[in-house]
Design a protein around this motif. Structure first.
Motif, PDB file in Angstrom:
ATOM      1  N   GLU A   1      -3.352  -6.656  -5.831  1.00  0.00           N
ATOM      2  CA  GLU A   1      -3.559  -6.578  -4.372  1.00  0.00           C
ATOM      3  C   GLU A   1      -5.086  -5.865  -3.582  1.00  0.00           C
ATOM      4  O   GLU A   1      -5.698  -6.523  -4.986  1.00  0.00           O
ATOM      5  CB  GLU A   1      -2.761  -4.849  -3.639  1.00  0.00           C
ATOM      6  CG  GLU A   1      -0.945  -5.013  -3.506  1.00  0.00           C
ATOM      7  CD  GLU A   1      -0.818  -3.764  -3.018  1.00  0.00           C
ATOM      8  OE1 GLU A   1       0.314  -4.102  -2.142  1.00  0.00           O
ATOM      9  OE2 GLU A   1      -0.939  -2.994  -3.797  1.00  0.00           O
ATOM     10  N   GLN A   2      -5.508  -5.916  -2.830  1.00  0.00           N
ATOM     11  CA  GLN A   2      -6.429  -5.408  -2.475  1.00  0.00           C
ATOM     12  C   GLN A   2      -6.543  -4.689  -1.761  1.00  0.00           C
ATOM     13  O   GLN A   2      -6.005  -4.389  -1.874  1.00  0.00           O
ATOM     14  CB  GLN A   2      -7.318  -6.499  -1.139  1.00  0.00           C
ATOM     15  CG  GLN A   2      -7.244  -8.034  -1.590  1.00  0.00           C
ATOM     16  CD  GLN A   2      -7.704  -8.646  -2.622  1.00  0.00           C
ATOM     17  OE1 GLN A   2      -9.543  -8.558  -2.460  1.00  0.00           O
ATOM     18  NE2 GLN A   2      -7.757  -9.928  -3.604  1.00  0.00           N
ATOM     19  N   LEU A   3      -7.884  -3.660  -2.089  1.00  0.00           N
ATOM     20  CA  LEU A   3      -7.859  -2.465  -1.256  1.00  0.00           C
ATOM     21  C   LEU A   3      -9.083  -2.142  -0.757  1.00  0.00           C
ATOM     22  O   LEU A   3     -10.170  -2.811  -0.562  1.00  0.00           O
ATOM     23  CB  LEU A   3      -8.470  -1.062  -2.474  1.00  0.00           C
ATOM     24  CG  LEU A   3      -8.640   0.380  -1.888  1.00  0.00           C
ATOM     25  CD1 LEU A   3      -7.036   1.082  -1.165  1.00  0.00           C
ATOM     26  CD2 LEU A   3      -8.514   1.052  -3.025  1.00  0.00           C
ATOM     27  N   LEU A   4      -8.422  -1.498   1.204  1.00  0.00           N
ATOM     28  CA  LEU A   4     -10.120  -1.690   1.881  1.00  0.00           C
ATOM     29  C   LEU A   4      -9.727  -0.422   1.817  1.00  0.00           C
ATOM     30  O   LEU A   4      -9.561   0.876   1.811  1.00  0.00           O
ATOM     31  CB  LEU A   4      -9.323  -2.401   2.871  1.00  0.00           C
ATOM     32  CG  LEU A   4      -8.864  -3.626   3.567  1.00  0.00           C
ATOM     33  CD1 LEU A   4      -7.878  -4.733   2.050  1.00  0.00           C
ATOM     34  CD2 LEU A   4      -8.562  -3.583   5.101  1.00  0.00           C
ATOM     35  N   LEU A   5     -10.877   0.013   2.080  1.00  0.00           N
ATOM     36  CA  LEU A   5     -11.872   1.540   2.097  1.00  0.00           C
ATOM     37  C   LEU A   5     -12.794   1.005   3.700  1.00  0.00           C
ATOM     38  O   LEU A   5     -13.681   0.927   3.278  1.00  0.00           O
ATOM     39  CB  LEU A   5     -12.607   1.924   1.318  1.00  0.00           C
ATOM     40  CG  LEU A   5     -12.652   1.295  -0.603  1.00  0.00           C
ATOM     41  CD1 LEU A   5     -13.455   1.976  -1.532  1.00  0.00           C
ATOM     42  CD2 LEU A   5     -11.227   2.735  -0.310  1.00  0.00           C
ATOM     43  N   ALA A   6     -12.146   1.989   4.880  1.00  0.00           N
ATOM     44  CA  ALA A   6     -12.710   2.269   6.836  1.00  0.00           C
ATOM     45  C   ALA A   6     -13.270   3.491   6.572  1.00  0.00           C
ATOM     46  O   ALA A   6     -12.430   4.396   6.609  1.00  0.00           O
ATOM     47  CB  ALA A   6     -11.411   1.290   6.514  1.00  0.00           C
ATOM     48  N   LYS A   7     -14.252   3.356   6.972  1.00  0.00           N
ATOM     49  CA  LYS A   7     -14.682   4.616   7.025  1.00  0.00           C
ATOM     50  C   LYS A   7     -15.038   4.329   9.262  1.00  0.00           C
ATOM     51  O   LYS A   7     -15.327   3.304   9.905  1.00  0.00           O
ATOM     52  CB  LYS A   7     -16.316   4.026   7.421  1.00  0.00           C
ATOM     53  CG  LYS A   7     -16.843   4.487   5.323  1.00  0.00           C
ATOM     54  CD  LYS A   7     -16.014   3.999   4.690  1.00  0.00           C
ATOM     55  CE  LYS A   7     -17.275   1.919   4.154  1.00  0.00           C
ATOM     56  NZ  LYS A   7     -17.404   1.807   3.431  1.00  0.00           N
ATOM     57  N   THR A   8     -14.138   5.568   9.604  1.00  0.00           N
ATOM     58  CA  THR A   8     -13.757   5.845  11.275  1.00  0.00           C
ATOM     59  C   THR A   8     -13.742   7.579  10.976  1.00  0.00           C
ATOM     60  O   THR A   8     -14.336   7.589  10.669  1.00  0.00           O
ATOM     61  CB  THR A   8     -12.592   5.571  11.060  1.00  0.00           C
ATOM     62  OG1 THR A   8     -12.000   4.999  12.836  1.00  0.00           O
ATOM     63  CG2 THR A   8     -11.785   6.225  10.489  1.00  0.00           C
TER      64      THR A   8
ATOM     65  N   LEU B   1      -7.239   4.306   3.494  1.00  0.00           N
ATOM     66  CA  LEU B   1      -7.030   3.054   2.429  1.00  0.00           C
ATOM     67  C   LEU B   1      -6.328   2.424   3.042  1.00  0.00           C
ATOM     68  O   LEU B   1      -5.017   2.733   3.452  1.00  0.00           O
ATOM     69  CB  LEU B   1      -6.693   4.486   1.039  1.00  0.00           C
ATOM     70  CG  LEU B   1      -8.218   4.704   0.464  1.00  0.00           C
ATOM     71  CD1 LEU B   1      -8.147   6.395   1.295  1.00  0.00           C
ATOM     72  CD2 LEU B   1      -7.952   4.997  -1.181  1.00  0.00           C
ATOM     73  N   VAL B   2      -6.175   1.097   2.895  1.00  0.00           N
ATOM     74  CA  VAL B   2      -5.022   0.183   3.074  1.00  0.00           C
ATOM     75  C   VAL B   2      -5.095  -0.513   1.838  1.00  0.00           C
ATOM     76  O   VAL B   2      -6.358  -0.965   1.825  1.00  0.00           O
ATOM     77  CB  VAL B   2      -5.321  -0.409   4.590  1.00  0.00           C
ATOM     78  CG1 VAL B   2      -3.987  -1.633   4.590  1.00  0.00           C
ATOM     79  CG2 VAL B   2      -5.622   0.701   5.969  1.00  0.00           C
ATOM     80  N   THR B   3      -3.908  -1.424   1.848  1.00  0.00           N
ATOM     81  CA  THR B   3      -4.447  -2.286   0.263  1.00  0.00           C
ATOM     82  C   THR B   3      -3.205  -3.256   1.948  1.00  0.00           C
ATOM     83  O   THR B   3      -2.474  -3.621   2.322  1.00  0.00           O
ATOM     84  CB  THR B   3      -2.776  -2.033  -0.477  1.00  0.00           C
ATOM     85  OG1 THR B   3      -1.652  -1.835  -0.016  1.00  0.00           O
ATOM     86  CG2 THR B   3      -3.439  -0.560  -1.408  1.00  0.00           C
ATOM     87  N   ALA B   4      -3.947  -4.762   0.351  1.00  0.00           N
ATOM     88  CA  ALA B   4      -3.137  -5.497   1.206  1.00  0.00           C
ATOM     89  C   ALA B   4      -3.052  -6.866   0.291  1.00  0.00           C
ATOM     90  O   ALA B   4      -3.268  -6.503  -0.997  1.00  0.00           O
ATOM     91  CB  ALA B   4      -4.878  -6.787   2.245  1.00  0.00           C
ATOM     92  N   PRO B   5      -1.551  -7.653   0.552  1.00  0.00           N
ATOM     93  CA  PRO B   5      -0.892  -8.590  -0.949  1.00  0.00           C
ATOM     94  C   PRO B   5      -2.312  -9.392  -0.715  1.00  0.00           C
ATOM     95  O   PRO B   5      -2.381 -10.496  -2.281  1.00  0.00           O
ATOM     96  CB  PRO B   5       0.097  -9.195  -0.129  1.00  0.00           C
ATOM     97  CG  PRO B   5      -0.113  -9.194   1.430  1.00  0.00           C
ATOM     98  CD  PRO B   5      -1.594  -7.686   1.813  1.00  0.00           C
ATOM     99  N   SER B   6      -3.372  -9.861   0.238  1.00  0.00           N
ATOM    100  CA  SER B   6      -4.291 -10.770  -0.396  1.00  0.00           C
ATOM    101  C   SER B   6      -5.537 -11.587   0.101  1.00  0.00           C
ATOM    102  O   SER B   6      -5.825 -10.002   1.580  1.00  0.00           O
ATOM    103  CB  SER B   6      -3.962 -12.029  -0.188  1.00  0.00           C
ATOM    104  OG  SER B   6      -3.506 -12.678   1.246  1.00  0.00           O
ATOM    105  N   HIS B   7      -6.806 -11.796  -0.595  1.00  0.00           N
ATOM    106  CA  HIS B   7      -8.111 -11.502   0.569  1.00  0.00           C
ATOM    107  C   HIS B   7      -7.812 -11.890   1.800  1.00  0.00           C
ATOM    108  O   HIS B   7      -8.582 -11.687   2.626  1.00  0.00           O
ATOM    109  CB  HIS B   7      -9.096 -12.627  -0.419  1.00  0.00           C
ATOM    110  CG  HIS B   7     -10.425 -12.077  -0.092  1.00  0.00           C
ATOM    111  ND1 HIS B   7     -11.132 -11.493  -0.220  1.00  0.00           N
ATOM    112  CD2 HIS B   7     -11.089 -12.854   1.024  1.00  0.00           C
ATOM    113  CE1 HIS B   7     -12.333 -11.169   0.357  1.00  0.00           C
ATOM    114  NE2 HIS B   7     -11.978 -12.596   0.538  1.00  0.00           N
ATOM    115  N   GLU B   8      -6.881 -13.349   2.210  1.00  0.00           N
ATOM    116  CA  GLU B   8      -7.160 -13.419   3.423  1.00  0.00           C
ATOM    117  C   GLU B   8      -6.552 -12.365   3.843  1.00  0.00           C
ATOM    118  O   GLU B   8      -7.083 -12.597   5.629  1.00  0.00           O
ATOM    119  CB  GLU B   8      -6.350 -14.493   3.412  1.00  0.00           C
ATOM    120  CG  GLU B   8      -6.839 -15.460   3.349  1.00  0.00           C
ATOM    121  CD  GLU B   8      -6.807 -16.045   1.369  1.00  0.00           C
ATOM    122  OE1 GLU B   8      -7.544 -16.534   0.455  1.00  0.00           O
ATOM    123  OE2 GLU B   8      -5.275 -15.154   0.967  1.00  0.00           O
TER     124      GLU B   8
END
Length: 125
Positions: free
Chosen positions: A55-62, A9-16
Motif C-alpha cells: 500500500e501507500q501511506l498518506l500523512l495529511a496535516k489538518t 493517516l490513510v492507506t491506499a492500494p496504489s499511487h494513483e
C-alpha cells in the motif's frame, strides 16, 4: 479558542489512488499538505483471513475540527469498503508551520440547518 491540529493517516492500494485522494483533500482545503509514503506492507485480518498488501501511506496535516469531514470524504472516494482513516493530534510543532496549516485549510463546514418543525395540530387537553 486556539486552533488544534491533527495528522490523519490513510492507506491506499496504489499511487494513483493515493494521488487522487491527496489532491482532493488539498484542493478542497481540508488538508494543508499530504505526504505519500510509497511501498508499505500492511498485514491485517479481513473477513476471517490474514491478508498482506502493498500500500501507500498518506500523512495529511489538518485542523482537528476538519477530521470528521475528511473521514466522510475519504470514505466516499476510496475504493476500500473500510478504509483506514485515523487521526493523531499534534501536541506541538514549529509555530510558523502550524500557522501555515491554519492558513492553508478552511474552517469546518457549518452543519446543515434543521428544517423548521411543523406546528402541532389538534387539542392538548
Amino acid at each position: 479558542m486556539a486552533l488544534r491540529f491533527a495528522l490523519v493517516l490513510v492507506t491506499a492500494p496504489s499511487h494513483e489512488v493515493a494521488l487522487a485522494i491527496s489532491n482532493g483533500l488539498v484542493s478542497q482545503r481540508m488538508c494543508a499538505c499530504v505526504n505519500i509514503v510509497p511501498g508499505i506492507t500492511s498485514v491485517y485480518e479481513w473477513e476471517g483471513k490474514i491478508e498482506t498488501s502493498q500500500e501507500q501511506l498518506l500523512l495529511a496535516k489538518t485542523r482537528v475540527e476538519l477530521v470528521p469531514e475528511i473521514q466522510a470524504w475519504v470514505s466516499a472516494n476510496h475504493p476500500y469498503k473500510c478504509p483506514e482513516v485515523i487521526s493523531v493530534r499534534m501536541d506541538d510543532g514549529l509555530p510558523a508551520y502550524l500557522q501555515w496549516i491554519a492558513d492553508a485549510t478552511r474552517a469546518p463546514a457549518a452543519p446543515a440547518a434543521a428544517a423548521p418543525s411543523e406546528p402541532a395540530t389538534g387539542s392538548t387537553g
